[in-house]
Write an enzyme that holds these catalytic residues in place. Structure first.
Site, short mmCIF file in Angstrom:
data_model
loop_
_atom_site.label_atom_id
_atom_site.label_comp_id
_atom_site.label_asym_id
_atom_site.label_seq_id
_atom_site.Cartn_x
_atom_site.Cartn_y
_atom_site.Cartn_z
N LEU A 136 8.37 68.05 -2.59
CA LEU A 136 6.95 67.90 -2.28
C LEU A 136 6.59 68.62 -0.99
O LEU A 136 5.46 69.07 -0.81
CB LEU A 136 6.57 66.42 -2.15
CG LEU A 136 6.45 65.59 -3.42
CD1 LEU A 136 6.20 64.13 -3.08
CD2 LEU A 136 5.31 66.12 -4.30
N GLY A 137 7.55 68.67 -0.07
CA GLY A 137 7.27 69.31 1.21
C GLY A 137 8.49 69.28 2.10
O GLY A 137 9.46 68.55 1.85
N LYS B 158 12.06 60.67 0.87
CA LYS B 158 12.27 61.54 2.03
C LYS B 158 13.72 61.50 2.45
O LYS B 158 14.31 60.43 2.59
CB LYS B 158 11.38 61.11 3.20
CG LYS B 158 11.43 62.08 4.38
CD LYS B 158 10.34 61.77 5.39
CE LYS B 158 10.32 62.83 6.49
NZ LYS B 158 9.23 62.60 7.45
N GLY C 43 13.36 66.96 7.75
CA GLY C 43 13.61 66.38 6.45
C GLY C 43 12.89 67.06 5.31
O GLY C 43 12.03 67.92 5.51
N GLY D 118 9.84 69.59 6.40
CA GLY D 118 9.54 69.61 7.82
C GLY D 118 10.81 69.94 8.57
O GLY D 118 11.86 70.20 7.98
N GLY D 119 10.72 69.93 9.89
CA GLY D 119 11.87 70.28 10.70
C GLY D 119 13.03 69.30 10.57
O GLY D 119 14.18 69.66 10.81
N ASP E 215 0.76 63.43 14.84
CA ASP E 215 0.48 64.66 14.09
C ASP E 215 -0.64 64.42 13.08
O ASP E 215 -0.52 64.75 11.90
CB ASP E 215 1.74 65.15 13.38
CG ASP E 215 1.63 66.62 12.95
OD1 ASP E 215 0.77 67.33 13.51
OD2 ASP E 215 2.40 67.05 12.07
#
Length: 237
Positions: A23-24, A46, A29, A26-27, A158
């Site tokens: 799904l996406g 996640k 995970g 990040g730095g 964020d």
């Protein structure tokens, strides 16, 4: 190796969860769409995967990239699990719900509700300008969710349009707590910058961050919703 290249393959099972697709990233995970095979329920799974210090083995386990990375990797994993434990205690309709967390593959996993909807960054589109009542309702719901987070001594850090999802009924949900940190006046908080939305104190580790930092970011989101333009960066104002 990039995070996407290290993603678990579709069909792979982690505990009772079957990975469907990423799904996406990040730095720290990767998040997958997964299915709870016991409940036949879609979830967001996640995985702790710090791209700069971890490597995926052939059996899908993770390990520090080098011996020098071991301490950093283990510290990050412990923090990931501690934060999952805290986030799981939050119960609010405008905060994504963490249902479970566990260890596996020599790393950690967080199971969250899968929010069906659209990121605010896409949802606004032709809806701009929103009626005043809709803007007020949106702001109040996000503020109510933030109040729960701040009362739990956490900061989101964020808040921006891609990290707010809009359900089909028009209600917002705060997502992506990968940058969330406990409020501790004795600890430095790492710089976390989303240009236009991050307050000036998030540009350096010694900035005095607090609930006001999240409120500034929400103000930037509301400005963007009204004008269609991202606010000028705090450091440039």
């Amino acid at each position: 190796m990039s995070s996407n290249a290290a993603a678990l393959p579709p069909g792979y099972a982690v505990a009772e969860y079957r990975v469907e697709s990423p799904l996406g990233a990040g730095g720290f995970g990767l998040t997958y769409l997964a299915t709870d095979v016991n409940l036949n329920l879609k979830v967001a799974l996640k995985e702790y995967l710090p791209a700069d210090c971890a490597v995926r083995a052939g059996d899908h386990t993770l390990s520090p990239r080098t011996d020098a990375d071991k301490e950093t990797y283990e510290w990050g994993l412990n923090r990931f699990l501690d934060e999952a434990r805290t986030l799981a205690s939050f119960r609010h309709p405008n905060i994504v719900r963490v249902m479970r967390f566990f260890e596996g593959n020599k790393t950690g996993y967080m199971v969250m509700e899968f929010v069906e909807g659209e990121a605010l960054s896409n949802w606004m589109g032709a809806r701009r300008p929103l009626p005043q009542a809709a803007m007020v309702s949106f702001a109040q719901q996000v503020l109510d969710g933030l109040a729960v987070i701040h009362k739990g001594s956490y900061l989101h850090r964020d808040i921006k349009p891609p990290n707010i999802f809009m359900r089909a009924d028009g209600s917002p949900v705060l997502l992506d707590f990968g940058s969330a940190r406990a409020v501790n006046t004795n600890a430095e908080l790492t710089a976390m910058v989303s240009p236009g939305f991050a307050p000036f104190e998030q540009y350096h580790s010694h900035g005095k961050q607090g609930p006001w930092s999240d409120l500034y970011a929400l103000g930037g989101v509301l400005y963007w919703m009204v004008t269609g333009s991202r606010p000028v960066e705090a450091a440039a104002r």
